[in-house]
Design an enzyme around this catalytic site. Sequence first.
Site, PDB file in Angstrom:
ATOM      1  N   GLY A 245       0.821  -1.203   0.000  1.00 35.08           N
ATOM      2  CA  GLY A 245       0.000   0.000   0.000  1.00 35.08           C
ATOM      3  C   GLY A 245       0.859   1.258   0.000  1.00 35.08           C
ATOM      4  N   PHE A 246       1.750   1.339   0.976  1.00 39.37           N
ATOM      5  CA  PHE A 246       2.718   2.443   1.092  1.00 39.37           C
ATOM      6  C   PHE A 246       2.062   3.801   1.221  1.00 39.37           C
ATOM      7  CE2 PHE A 246       4.635  -0.901  -1.656  1.00 39.37           C
ATOM      8  CZ  PHE A 246       5.431  -1.466  -0.695  1.00 39.37           C
ATOM      9  N   GLY A 472       1.376  -6.561   4.018  1.00 36.96           N
ATOM     10  CA  GLY A 472       2.645  -7.187   3.682  1.00 36.96           C
ATOM     11  C   GLY A 472       3.675  -7.012   4.788  1.00 36.96           C
ATOM     12  N   ASN A 597       8.695  -9.345  16.147  1.00 37.56           N
ATOM     13  CA  ASN A 597       9.072 -10.523  15.370  1.00 37.56           C
ATOM     14  C   ASN A 597      10.323 -10.195  14.563  1.00 37.56           C
ATOM     15  OD1 ASN A 597       9.329 -12.749  13.725  1.00 37.56           O
ATOM     16  ND2 ASN A 597       7.249 -12.643  12.875  1.00 37.56           N
ATOM     17  N   PRO A 598      11.494 -10.642  15.032  1.00 34.02           N
ATOM     18  CA  PRO A 598      12.746 -10.249  14.364  1.00 34.02           C
ATOM     19  C   PRO A 598      12.765 -10.578  12.876  1.00 34.02           C
ATOM     20  CG  PRO A 598      13.197 -11.496  16.373  1.00 34.02           C
ATOM     21  CD  PRO A 598      11.708 -11.538  16.160  1.00 34.02           C
ATOM     22  N   GLN A 604      10.966  -5.624   7.225  1.00 35.09           N
ATOM     23  CA  GLN A 604      10.424  -4.264   7.136  1.00 35.09           C
ATOM     24  C   GLN A 604      11.539  -3.241   6.953  1.00 35.09           C
ATOM     25  OE1 GLN A 604       7.113  -3.836   6.610  1.00 35.09           O
ATOM     26  NE2 GLN A 604       6.721  -2.687   8.468  1.00 35.09           N
ATOM     27  N   GLY A 667       7.030   1.132  16.573  1.00 37.30           N
ATOM     28  CA  GLY A 667       6.554   1.145  15.183  1.00 37.30           C
ATOM     29  C   GLY A 667       7.732   1.206  14.229  1.00 37.30           C
ATOM     30  N   GLY A 669       7.306   0.677  10.576  1.00 39.00           N
ATOM     31  CA  GLY A 669       6.849   0.605   9.184  1.00 39.00           C
ATOM     32  C   GLY A 669       7.589   1.496   8.217  1.00 39.00           C
ATOM     33  N   GLU A 670       8.018   2.663   8.665  1.00 35.48           N
ATOM     34  CA  GLU A 670       8.523   3.639   7.706  1.00 35.48           C
ATOM     35  C   GLU A 670       9.958   4.088   7.938  1.00 35.48           C
ATOM     36  OE1 GLU A 670       4.823   6.277   6.493  1.00 35.48           O
ATOM     37  OE2 GLU A 670       4.542   5.354   8.437  1.00 35.48           O
TER      38      GLU A 670
HETATM   39 MO1  MOS Z   1       2.078   5.099   5.451  1.00 35.43          MO
HETATM   40  S1  MOS Z   1       2.660   6.517   4.087  1.00 35.43           S
HETATM   41  O1  MOS Z   1       1.668   6.050   6.787  1.00 35.43           O
HETATM   42  O2  MOS Z   1       0.750   4.339   4.760  1.00 35.43           O
END
Ligand code: MOS
Length: 712
Positions: A245-246, A472, A597-598, A604, A667, A669-670
């Site tokens: 998605g991103f 994902g 989860n390493p 990620q 967190g 994710g980014e």
């Molecule tokens: Mo992310 S750009 O916060 O889906």
Amino acid sequence: MTTVTTGTTTAKGSVGTAHTRVEGRDKVTGAARYAGEIPFAELAHGWLVLSTVARGRISSVQDASVLGMPGVLAVLHHRNAPPVETDYIGLLGVRPDPTAAVFQHDRVPHVGWPVALVVAETSEQAREAAEALVVHYEEEPHDVAFSGSRADAYPLDAHMPAVSEKGDLESELAASAVVLDAEYTTPEEHHSPMEPHAATAFWDGGRLEVVDSNQGTTWVAGELAKMFSLDPASVRVRSEHVGGGFGSKGLRAHQVAAVMAATILQRPVRVIMTRRQMFSLAGYRSPTTQRIRLGADADGRLRALEHHCLSLTSTVHEFIEPGAGVARAMYDADAHHTANRLVRLDVPTPTWMRAPGEAPGSFALESALDELAEKCGIDPIALRVRNEPERGPVSGLPFSSRNLLACFREGAHRFGWADRDPRPGLRREGRWLLGTGTAAASFPAGAAPSTAVVTAEADGSFTVRIAAADIGTGARTALTLVAADALEVTPDRVRVRIGDSDFGPAMIAGGSMGTRSWSWAVMTAAGELRERLALGTGVPPEGITVRSDTSAAIGALAQKERHAFGAQFAEVAVDVTTGEVRVRRMLGVFAAGRIVNPLTARNQFIGGMTWGISMALHEEAVRDQSSGGHVGADLAGYHVATHADVPLIEADWVDDPDPEDPVGIKGIGEIGIVGAAAAIANAVWHATGVRHRSLPIRPDRVLPGATGAPHA
Ligand code: MOS
């Protein structure tokens, strides 16, 4: 009655141990179904028709001839589509982007604006008819020229104030021994998830159901309910598996068009975006022009920091890419000025994408720090150590935790930084010039209210229900581990069901806040359930169910600077005959909370760093000034890093549990992309002696003498 024994099978150590994805087998065997491939009886197929002009009005849609084509069921456009509501407050307290409210008027605000939906019995018939549909426009002159010198730029407060100003910038610059003043640019970038946006809408006994690919089912359900003026309880959105998605997978034109068609035809209608359509309809990252001025004492201590970021938006919706925000968390200075400004053009509306703000902002800021280190004659890591703030540079608030320097220490050791000769342009291996670079990373660590439902089943297993989205990331697996620990059972006794708005309100997979927010809710419900089971009354056939809502707990959090941090390292080789840059190795060391989860966490981080390579070297959507549209709007014309571009990437972390999170999560994710492009650009300078302040670092920019190439 089954008695659940939490004593004999007690397990409390799942969080922090490596687990393959619980749905991994389904995905690799093809058993997992994605939104565009789930079969439905009586399914009809919609194909969107997009405007070919950049500005103007639709004068006619020649639908009559198309309606006679084989299999065609309907042609929806502004003259016959049902009205929808757009005057409401949506996610994050802002009005929705009206781009999703398709076919409501005859105005065309950009190339690729949806002007019609052709619905047919088969996808092929819909496409054939959509391509045959003639739409006439009254064209108007358009303006898609983005540049740092736009006089119509204005500051926009979004989720952060547009402007922050502390101290007298000009006098601190004047008093500085070393001054840097540089402009950095980043291009328009597109999310490019593997799975295109796809939705199937249908009515089932008075309920609207949408099977979709999105980052938040309750988000999309809530927006659809408001837009179509429906009782929220009568809208259900499901999104079981999502192929990336991103930031792009929220409410978009395809869901709304599918709902309209399903309502009119009273049968299931599927709308899938083509890759080419995604370049217009899925959102994107605005290009940025950033100016940074730094002033420092001879030892590198910052006296002045100014970071201005200009981005663009459409004429129909304000979205700002807040590139200057990262300076507010990273470095202090006696005078500290930041500003995010916006210009409105005849282009599609941009949106969140892969660390919005931080990704382009860190390219500029961390490149500037590297340039300052060079000017001061000190090591880039030493410069960052010297400027490590005690409190939030702009907010004055304490940090919940800040382990940036631990990342640099560990990273420098593992990367072999101590042996680095700081002088540029010295290392050569055949036709390759070699260099290394580093950069810092940070990303906000937040949590948002969510609800979860955990059931002790009569067979001794547990079911968790939460409207989470696994795009994902491995979120489903992470939540399984969190639930197992809270229940004090092994993960194989826990089944986590996600991606269904019927499970109740929950945070979206966004802002790097998904897994933290959902884990909090799952932990709360599971912990309470374990206490109930400990009373030993047994589990009735219907099970025992506990619900949680974290609104109060999260609302009670004190104001602090909460961020994850990281140190990025890159080694590059630059081919002096072709201008090609190859990344040879990368290392990222992160302080990003407790790692659930390493296995998937490493994935990620490496994924984010790979996007950093992509951002540094490849990604660039070129908008043609005369047509207002894209050149090469596909994955051939828009290259994202592939296996051949990606070298050995190592990602690891230091111990950094968040003291205020029940699981310790921050967190992840980014943050992997943040600073990664700057580390590569800094390495290219170290290799060649040439600074690259515009991304991507294309061969024609690297080769001296080529058009637009900077010279040493
Ligand atoms: Mo992310 S750009 O916060 O889906």
